[in-house]
Design an enzyme around this catalytic site. Structure first.
Site, mmCIF file in Angstrom:
data_model
loop_
_atom_site.group_PDB
_atom_site.id
_atom_site.type_symbol
_atom_site.label_atom_id
_atom_site.label_comp_id
_atom_site.label_asym_id
_atom_site.label_seq_id
_atom_site.Cartn_x
_atom_site.Cartn_y
_atom_site.Cartn_z
ATOM 1 N N ARG A 90 -12.219 7.267 -1.834
ATOM 2 C CA ARG A 90 -12.812 8.502 -1.308
ATOM 3 C C ARG A 90 -14.329 8.401 -1.186
ATOM 4 O O ARG A 90 -14.914 8.752 -0.161
ATOM 5 C CB ARG A 90 -12.451 9.689 -2.212
ATOM 6 N N ASP A 124 -0.045 5.034 1.015
ATOM 7 C CA ASP A 124 -0.184 6.003 2.097
ATOM 8 C C ASP A 124 0.039 5.354 3.455
ATOM 9 O O ASP A 124 -0.649 4.395 3.814
ATOM 10 C CB ASP A 124 -1.570 6.652 2.061
ATOM 11 N N ASP A 176 -1.097 -0.558 6.219
ATOM 12 C CA ASP A 176 -1.195 0.127 7.508
ATOM 13 C C ASP A 176 -2.634 0.338 7.947
ATOM 14 O O ASP A 176 -2.872 0.791 9.065
ATOM 15 C CB ASP A 176 -0.481 1.478 7.454
ATOM 16 N N ASN A 218 -4.088 9.906 -6.783
ATOM 17 C CA ASN A 218 -2.963 10.847 -6.819
ATOM 18 C C ASN A 218 -1.613 10.164 -6.658
ATOM 19 O O ASN A 218 -0.643 10.773 -6.210
ATOM 20 C CB ASN A 218 -3.132 11.885 -5.703
ATOM 21 N N GLY A 228 -7.859 4.019 4.361
ATOM 22 C CA GLY A 228 -7.568 2.983 3.381
ATOM 23 C C GLY A 228 -8.623 2.774 2.313
ATOM 24 O O GLY A 228 -8.427 1.977 1.389
ATOM 25 N N ASP A 242 0.858 -1.174 0.000
ATOM 26 C CA ASP A 242 0.000 0.000 0.000
ATOM 27 C C ASP A 242 0.902 1.234 0.000
ATOM 28 O O ASP A 242 2.078 1.154 0.365
ATOM 29 C CB ASP A 242 -0.904 -0.022 1.233
#
Length: 256
Positions: free
Chosen positions: A78, A28, A202, A146, A75, A26
């Site tokens: 959006r 972020d 995470d 992004n 996670g 992952d």
């Protein structure tokens, strides 16, 4: 009789070495410190929205909290995060409102990203390079659309063989976490197999995806607090570490 190199992941926290040929990361909170940026952007978005709603309807203003972040948006895509949080406050997540807030959240995120820049976690970068040196395939997944500006800002665009981000997932109509589909697709693109693929996450929704997908190893990265580590373990992480240098990449010659 033939022999060939076999790579294992080991750690004192693990029962034994696990053979690995592919690792899917992952982004972020694992590779880049953008999870912090997301937290700030989500809070600004929902606090602004809830204040406006309070002024317009007279409803009590109750701020968006870290508990809300972890429970409803961490996670996730959006739109899924917006819908889940609105529902938690008994607000009808109609499509137009979800789309409006999801777009606004992205604007908040990009503004903060442009102002503060991107920081990568050195322990993760060193771990990825050790995997690459050992011949292990590496892939990236993220619910974010992004990924390119984030990775580009950190100078990491060329770090992975493949990238399955929010844009790819939307084009392929892949469901978001906790479904394992994005991880499976990234693994498939590098020719990996479930029995020798590890995932690194995470978010609780991410380790839930790892458990649902039946991967060889689901690694939870806890950069938050002890409670979050417990949630990662309960969600399906086989091992929870605070840094990826708690894992060792070992390659041995094995006769066949």
């Amino acid at each position: 009789c033939q022999s060939g190199p076999v790579t294992h992941l080991t750690s004192p926290l693990m029962a034994g070495p696990v053979p690995i040929s592919t690792v899917v990361f992952d982004m972020d909170g694992v590779i880049t410190d953008t999870a912090t940026v997301h937290r700030v952007a989500w809070k600004q978005l929902f606090d602004d929205y809830l204040r406006r709603r309070s002024e317009e309807t007279g409803a009590e203003f109750v701020e968006f909290t870290e508990t809300d972040y972890l429970a409803y948006v961490d996670g996730k895509r959006r739109e899924d995060g917006v819908a889940a949080f609105l529902a938690s406050r008994d607000i009808d997540p109609v499509p137009a409102l979800v789309s409006e807030l999801a777009e606004a959240k992205n604007d908040y995120f990009l503004t903060i990203l442009d102002r503060d820049g991107v920081t990568a976690f050195d322990d993760t970068i060193d771990f990825i390079r050790a995997l690459t040196d050992a011949g292990v395939h590496t892939a990236l997944i993220t619910a974010s659309r992004n990924a390119v500006p984030v990775l580009g800002g950190a100078g990491l665009l060329d770090l992975f063989e493949v990238r399955v981000d929010g844009i790819v997932a939307a084009e392929m109509n892949l469901p978001g976490k906790p479904a394992p589909d994005v991880f499976v697709e990234a693994m498939r693109r590098v020719g990996g197999e479930l029995g020798t693929t590890a995932i690194v996450e995470d978010a609780v929704s991410g380790v839930q995806a790892g458990a649902a997908g039946g991967f060889a190893l689901t690694i939870g990265v806890n950069r938050v607090d002890a409670e979050h580590g417990e949630l990662l373990a309960a969600g399906g992480a086989d091992i929870v570490v605070s840094r990826l240098d708690e894992l060792t990449v070992e390659t041995t010659e094995t006769a066949t």
